[in-house]
Design a protein around this motif. Structure first.
Motif, mmCIF file in Angstrom:
data_model
loop_
_atom_site.group_PDB
_atom_site.id
_atom_site.type_symbol
_atom_site.label_atom_id
_atom_site.label_comp_id
_atom_site.label_asym_id
_atom_site.label_seq_id
_atom_site.Cartn_x
_atom_site.Cartn_y
_atom_site.Cartn_z
ATOM 1 N N LEU A 94 -13.141 -5.837 0.341
ATOM 2 C CA LEU A 94 -11.699 -5.775 0.299
ATOM 3 C C LEU A 94 -11.307 -4.192 0.806
ATOM 4 O O LEU A 94 -12.056 -3.148 0.533
ATOM 5 C CB LEU A 94 -11.412 -5.826 -1.313
ATOM 6 C CG LEU A 94 -11.410 -6.994 -2.161
ATOM 7 C CD1 LEU A 94 -11.200 -6.977 -3.479
ATOM 8 C CD2 LEU A 94 -10.626 -8.304 -1.431
ATOM 9 N N SER A 95 -10.322 -4.264 1.264
ATOM 10 C CA SER A 95 -9.659 -2.828 1.607
ATOM 11 C C SER A 95 -8.429 -2.748 0.788
ATOM 12 O O SER A 95 -7.528 -3.727 0.849
ATOM 13 C CB SER A 95 -9.238 -2.840 3.035
ATOM 14 O OG SER A 95 -10.542 -2.675 3.876
ATOM 15 N N THR A 96 -8.021 -1.664 0.142
ATOM 16 C CA THR A 96 -6.744 -1.609 -0.585
ATOM 17 C C THR A 96 -6.170 -0.330 -0.034
ATOM 18 O O THR A 96 -6.821 0.571 0.507
ATOM 19 C CB THR A 96 -7.195 -1.356 -2.036
ATOM 20 O OG1 THR A 96 -7.859 -0.248 -2.554
ATOM 21 C CG2 THR A 96 -7.844 -2.619 -2.659
ATOM 22 N N GLY A 97 -4.924 -0.086 -0.384
ATOM 23 C CA GLY A 97 -4.105 1.244 -0.065
ATOM 24 C C GLY A 97 -4.022 1.962 -1.359
ATOM 25 O O GLY A 97 -4.815 1.580 -2.307
ATOM 26 N N PRO A 98 -3.222 3.012 -1.199
ATOM 27 C CA PRO A 98 -3.225 3.804 -2.390
ATOM 28 C C PRO A 98 -2.552 3.236 -3.609
ATOM 29 O O PRO A 98 -3.093 3.623 -4.673
ATOM 30 C CB PRO A 98 -2.211 5.032 -1.672
ATOM 31 C CG PRO A 98 -2.313 4.746 -0.315
ATOM 32 C CD PRO A 98 -2.552 3.359 -0.050
ATOM 33 N N SER A 99 -1.745 2.177 -3.486
ATOM 34 C CA SER A 99 -1.234 1.634 -4.851
ATOM 35 C C SER A 99 -2.291 0.648 -5.506
ATOM 36 O O SER A 99 -1.908 -0.124 -5.982
ATOM 37 C CB SER A 99 -0.131 1.026 -4.334
ATOM 38 O OG SER A 99 -0.349 -0.094 -3.558
ATOM 39 N N SER A 100 -3.289 0.412 -4.747
ATOM 40 C CA SER A 100 -4.414 -0.695 -5.101
ATOM 41 C C SER A 100 -3.951 -2.033 -4.580
ATOM 42 O O SER A 100 -4.641 -2.938 -4.788
ATOM 43 C CB SER A 100 -4.836 -0.526 -6.540
ATOM 44 O OG SER A 100 -5.385 0.562 -7.009
#
Length: 183
Positions: A94-100
């Motif tokens: 998984l790749s997530t951004g700053p907000s998860s």
């Protein structure tokens, strides 16, 4: 008991095929579909019997690619984590951004080592968002000096790994010029 059941299916199949010839079209098609399904599961059942016999009676190692671990979900992979536990399913990244928020999800075939996936995941991130992330956090299996160097070379400014595994904390920061990171 399993072998008896599989042999029963082998014996019953010709009788079912004969019966299908005498049925009206919709029923014959449905019965032929059931026969095909029986044949499919029967082949998997024999494969399970074979792998069990090889493993138990011949003390033969059956490769993960040859194993059936679920008759009803044949695509299930065997996932061994650090020789401590065996899981069944699929390995995902998984790749997530700053907000998860999940930005990317990859369902992998087999059980590739996490340490081999850093470049692929950073490339995917760059393809989706147009650039590599400024900061990247990885699980312990990804941790290595080579992967840290790779992430830096690809443009990641700050990289961290769940556990050090031979890496100093300062090594992951772009401002670090510490000699400990180059060993």
């Amino acid at each position: 008991m399993t072998i008896e059941t599989l042999e029963f299916v082998v014996a019953a199949t010709p009788l079912l095929e004969e019966t299908a010839k005498d049925l009206a079209q919709p029923c014959a098609l449905e019965l032929r579909g059931l026969i095909a399904e029986l044949d499919h599961y029967n082949k998997l059942g024999w494969q399970v019997v074979d792998q069990t016999h090889r493993r138990i009676f011949e003390d033969d190692r059956v490769s993960a690619g040859d194993k059936v671990v679920s008759i009803f979900e044949e695509h299930t992979d065997v996932i061994v984590k650090d020789r401590r536990e065996t899981l069944f399913g699929h390995k995902i990244c998984l790749s997530t951004g700053p907000s998860s928020l999940v930005l990317d999800c990859v369902v992998l075939d087999g059980n590739p080592a996490d340490s081999t996936l850093v470049e692929m995941m950073l490339d995917r991130h760059a393809d989706i968002l147009g650039k590599v992330p400024r900061q990247a956090a990885f699980d312990v299996g990804f941790a290595s000096k080579a992967n840290l160097a790779l992430a830096k070379a690809m443009g990641v400014k700050d990289a961290c790994f769940h556990k050090k595994r031979g890496l100093e904390v300062a090594c992951g920061r772009s401002s670090s010029s510490d000699a400990r990171c180059r060993r």
